[in-house]
Write a protein that holds these residues in place. Sequence first.
Motif, PDB file in Angstrom:
ATOM      1  N   GLY A  63       0.833  -1.195   0.000  1.00  0.00           N
ATOM      2  CA  GLY A  63       0.000   0.000   0.000  1.00  0.00           C
ATOM      3  C   GLY A  63       0.866   1.242   0.000  1.00  0.00           C
ATOM      4  O   GLY A  63       1.632   1.487  -0.932  1.00  0.00           O
ATOM      5  N   VAL A  84       0.077 -11.294   2.282  1.00  0.00           N
ATOM      6  CA  VAL A  84      -0.354  -9.931   1.984  1.00  0.00           C
ATOM      7  C   VAL A  84      -1.708 -10.002   1.289  1.00  0.00           C
ATOM      8  O   VAL A  84      -1.856 -10.707   0.281  1.00  0.00           O
ATOM      9  CB  VAL A  84       0.661  -9.208   1.078  1.00  0.00           C
ATOM     10  CG1 VAL A  84       0.199  -7.777   0.805  1.00  0.00           C
ATOM     11  CG2 VAL A  84       2.048  -9.208   1.702  1.00  0.00           C
ATOM     12  N   ASP A  85      -2.681  -9.300   1.821  1.00  0.00           N
ATOM     13  CA  ASP A  85      -4.033  -9.286   1.255  1.00  0.00           C
ATOM     14  C   ASP A  85      -4.571 -10.700   1.054  1.00  0.00           C
ATOM     15  O   ASP A  85      -5.228 -11.010   0.044  1.00  0.00           O
ATOM     16  CB  ASP A  85      -4.056  -8.526  -0.078  1.00  0.00           C
ATOM     17  CG  ASP A  85      -3.737  -7.050   0.084  1.00  0.00           C
ATOM     18  OD1 ASP A  85      -3.822  -6.547   1.224  1.00  0.00           O
ATOM     19  OD2 ASP A  85      -3.399  -6.394  -0.923  1.00  0.00           O
ATOM     20  N   SER A 296      -2.884 -10.021  -8.695  1.00  0.00           N
ATOM     21  CA  SER A 296      -3.578  -8.996  -7.910  1.00  0.00           C
ATOM     22  C   SER A 296      -2.620  -8.006  -7.250  1.00  0.00           C
ATOM     23  O   SER A 296      -3.054  -7.123  -6.512  1.00  0.00           O
ATOM     24  CB  SER A 296      -4.447  -9.657  -6.834  1.00  0.00           C
ATOM     25  OG  SER A 296      -3.661 -10.441  -5.951  1.00  0.00           O
ATOM     26  N   ASP A 331      -1.105  -1.916  -4.858  1.00  0.00           N
ATOM     27  CA  ASP A 331      -1.882  -3.104  -4.516  1.00  0.00           C
ATOM     28  C   ASP A 331      -0.930  -4.216  -4.090  1.00  0.00           C
ATOM     29  O   ASP A 331       0.046  -4.522  -4.797  1.00  0.00           O
ATOM     30  CB  ASP A 331      -2.718  -3.576  -5.705  1.00  0.00           C
ATOM     31  CG  ASP A 331      -3.802  -2.582  -6.088  1.00  0.00           C
ATOM     32  OD1 ASP A 331      -4.049  -1.641  -5.303  1.00  0.00           O
ATOM     33  OD2 ASP A 331      -4.399  -2.750  -7.165  1.00  0.00           O
ATOM     34  N   GLY A 332      -1.225  -4.866  -2.953  1.00  0.00           N
ATOM     35  CA  GLY A 332      -0.379  -5.947  -2.476  1.00  0.00           C
ATOM     36  C   GLY A 332       0.990  -5.451  -2.078  1.00  0.00           C
ATOM     37  O   GLY A 332       1.147  -4.370  -1.519  1.00  0.00           O
TER      38      GLY A 332
END
Length: 349
Positions: A63, A84-85, A296, A331-332
Amino acid sequence: MRWFIAVASVLSITTCLTAADGRRSLADKHGPAGVMGDHLHDKGEWMVEYKYMNMYMEDNRIGEREVSDSAAIGPAGGSPGIVVDGTQTNSGASPTDMTMEMHMAHIMYGMTDDVTMYTMIMMPSLTMDHIRGDMNPAGRGTTFRTHNSGFGDMSLGALLRLYESRSTDFILNLGCSLPTGDIYRESTAPTGGRVSQPLPYPMRLGSGTFNARPGFTWKRYGEWWSTGIQVQTDVPIGRNYRGYSVSDEVRYNSWTSVLLTDWLSVSLRGEHIWRTDYDGEDNDTPDGVISTNVESFRGGKWYNLGFGAQMILKKSYLSTELISTIEQDLDGIQLETDFAVVASWSRAF
């Protein structure tokens, strides 16, 4: 830090309120070096350009938060990496830094005074350094480097002048790219020469798909300044033969250039970039091995500030720009972008 971008954007817009005579032959006739597709050529006129870009990325970010190399591969002692995520990754290795060089050969031709055709050949050179994780047979904490270079995706299209006055241009860009860049090279470096595996997504030379690249540019010229706004997109059409498509991308640029002399100008540019995650999946790149395999983990937002200079030297046009990434939200887990340098030489005849 977003106020830097706001200053560039506001300056670009508010200065446009001043009336101006047309003058498109001085040092600010083109946008900053990091902007393309912002000008046309007269009927029958050719332009050739060589452009070079070097982008440098170092350290991982989740992030908006930076993480250390040791944290990116998880704690020692048989760790399967980090989560992560909701995705477990980096059991085999994590990237630590990357240099992306790009050599570009650009040709433009004025079909009419209002339509200019263009094509661009891309030659990327990608180098990424890594640190190995616990699950790597070559041993935790050891390092390795991967490299890939060759032809990238070729761009072509047309620039159409939709509106022109003595001081204003509005240009439509109907561009696309062709899947000429290789997306299936392998390397034994990650495992210390034991096993060959496909290079991860950021190390591939192209998208593997035909991409639509529509955009538009608005420019205005004042007595000693010029300003511009550009929106440029890059949208893959379908998935490639490996089963995925790269990010949809939108770039918003606004800039102001100031003439120091008729042949020398300086510029300030604000750039916003939005990218989606990849769609689909390459089954030969398992997510758990390294974060650069995770579809992702490819999207995000970047905010850049560019400081440039443009010069007319005899019949040549020279342009350079230093671009600093002042804020990013990824992202990630991904490598963060630090800065880029762009330089170009062009000549019209």
